[in-house]
Write an enzyme that holds these catalytic residues in place. Sequence first.
Site, PDB file in Angstrom:
ATOM      1  N   HIS A  11       0.822  -1.218   0.000  1.00 59.68           N
ATOM      2  CA  HIS A  11       0.000   0.000   0.000  1.00 59.68           C
ATOM      3  C   HIS A  11       0.849   1.257   0.000  1.00 59.68           C
ATOM      4  CE1 HIS A  11       0.960   0.877   4.213  1.00 59.68           C
ATOM      5  NE2 HIS A  11       0.849  -0.432   4.423  1.00 59.68           N
ATOM      6  N   ARG A  62      -5.895   1.119   4.310  1.00 53.93           N
ATOM      7  CA  ARG A  62      -4.741   1.622   3.560  1.00 53.93           C
ATOM      8  C   ARG A  62      -4.430   0.745   2.355  1.00 53.93           C
ATOM      9  NH1 ARG A  62      -3.062  -0.482   8.466  1.00 53.93           N
ATOM     10  NH2 ARG A  62      -1.232  -1.868   8.538  1.00 53.93           N
ATOM     11  N   GLU A  89      -1.561  -6.942   7.639  1.00 56.97           N
ATOM     12  CA  GLU A  89      -0.178  -6.756   8.068  1.00 56.97           C
ATOM     13  C   GLU A  89       0.123  -7.651   9.274  1.00 56.97           C
ATOM     14  OE1 GLU A  89       2.831  -6.423   7.816  1.00 56.97           O
ATOM     15  OE2 GLU A  89       3.177  -4.275   7.502  1.00 56.97           O
ATOM     16  N   HIS A 184       0.390  -5.627   2.406  1.00 62.00           N
ATOM     17  CA  HIS A 184       1.242  -4.975   3.396  1.00 62.00           C
ATOM     18  C   HIS A 184       2.663  -5.534   3.339  1.00 62.00           C
ATOM     19  CE1 HIS A 184      -2.458  -3.350   5.231  1.00 62.00           C
ATOM     20  NE2 HIS A 184      -2.956  -4.497   4.788  1.00 62.00           N
TER      21      HIS A 184
END
Length: 247
Positions: A11, A62, A89, A184
């Site tokens: 991202h 995100r 993440e 991520h």
Amino acid sequence: MKIKKLALVRHGESIWNRENRFTGWTDVDLTAEGVEESYRAGDMLREEGLTFDMAFTSYLKRAIKSLDCILDRMNLDWIPVEKSWRLNEKHYGALQGLNKGETADRYGGELVQLWRRSYNTPPEPLTEDDPRNPRFDIRYRDVPPDDLPLSESLKDTINRLMPYWNDTIFPSLSERDNILIVAHGNSLRGIVKHLKNISDDDIAGLNLPTAIPYIFEFDSDLKVVNDYFLGNPEEIEKMMKETASVR
């Protein structure tokens, strides 16, 4: 021989990236620069002549917003998108929200680097009653409580990710031409480790910059035959070093 392609994109810059904070599963938005980075990633993919049949992303905004920007710039808003918490993440436990530099001053840079980049050392976990515990978040209501982490090492992140890779993502590559994953740094590191058979020790040296497409090419037997970043190699190397640093 028909080549299939998988594009991995971390991202764009988030608010806590800019503030140098541990983010993990905290649902932090993109900065204005992060939005622009994501649009540029879409431009790079389009200019490379790539198109995609399907996209995957995490449950975190995100990554979702970065994917939306990329697909918008590529005029691929219509393709199917699947979201999974397994692409989230790495969970940074009790470190989430803390400034990395201040944490390094408190615990020592070596320990913080171990928490950030080692394969099997997780940070201190959240407590069960911590409001940041993902069991209190409605988006994870269908996830078995025992599967929701309070902290994760990279090894834990990969173990959480691989069932989804093996059961969903990789089989979809056999059915489609090209696939895009926007996620991520650590969930994508897990995929790269798997595809390139990187050792547990060497994976610490892999640092993925924000919003730079990383392309894997597969032959008709779905064996990796090539991998490369899009963009200027010198600039990418500089970004990787910046990503690795603990300020």
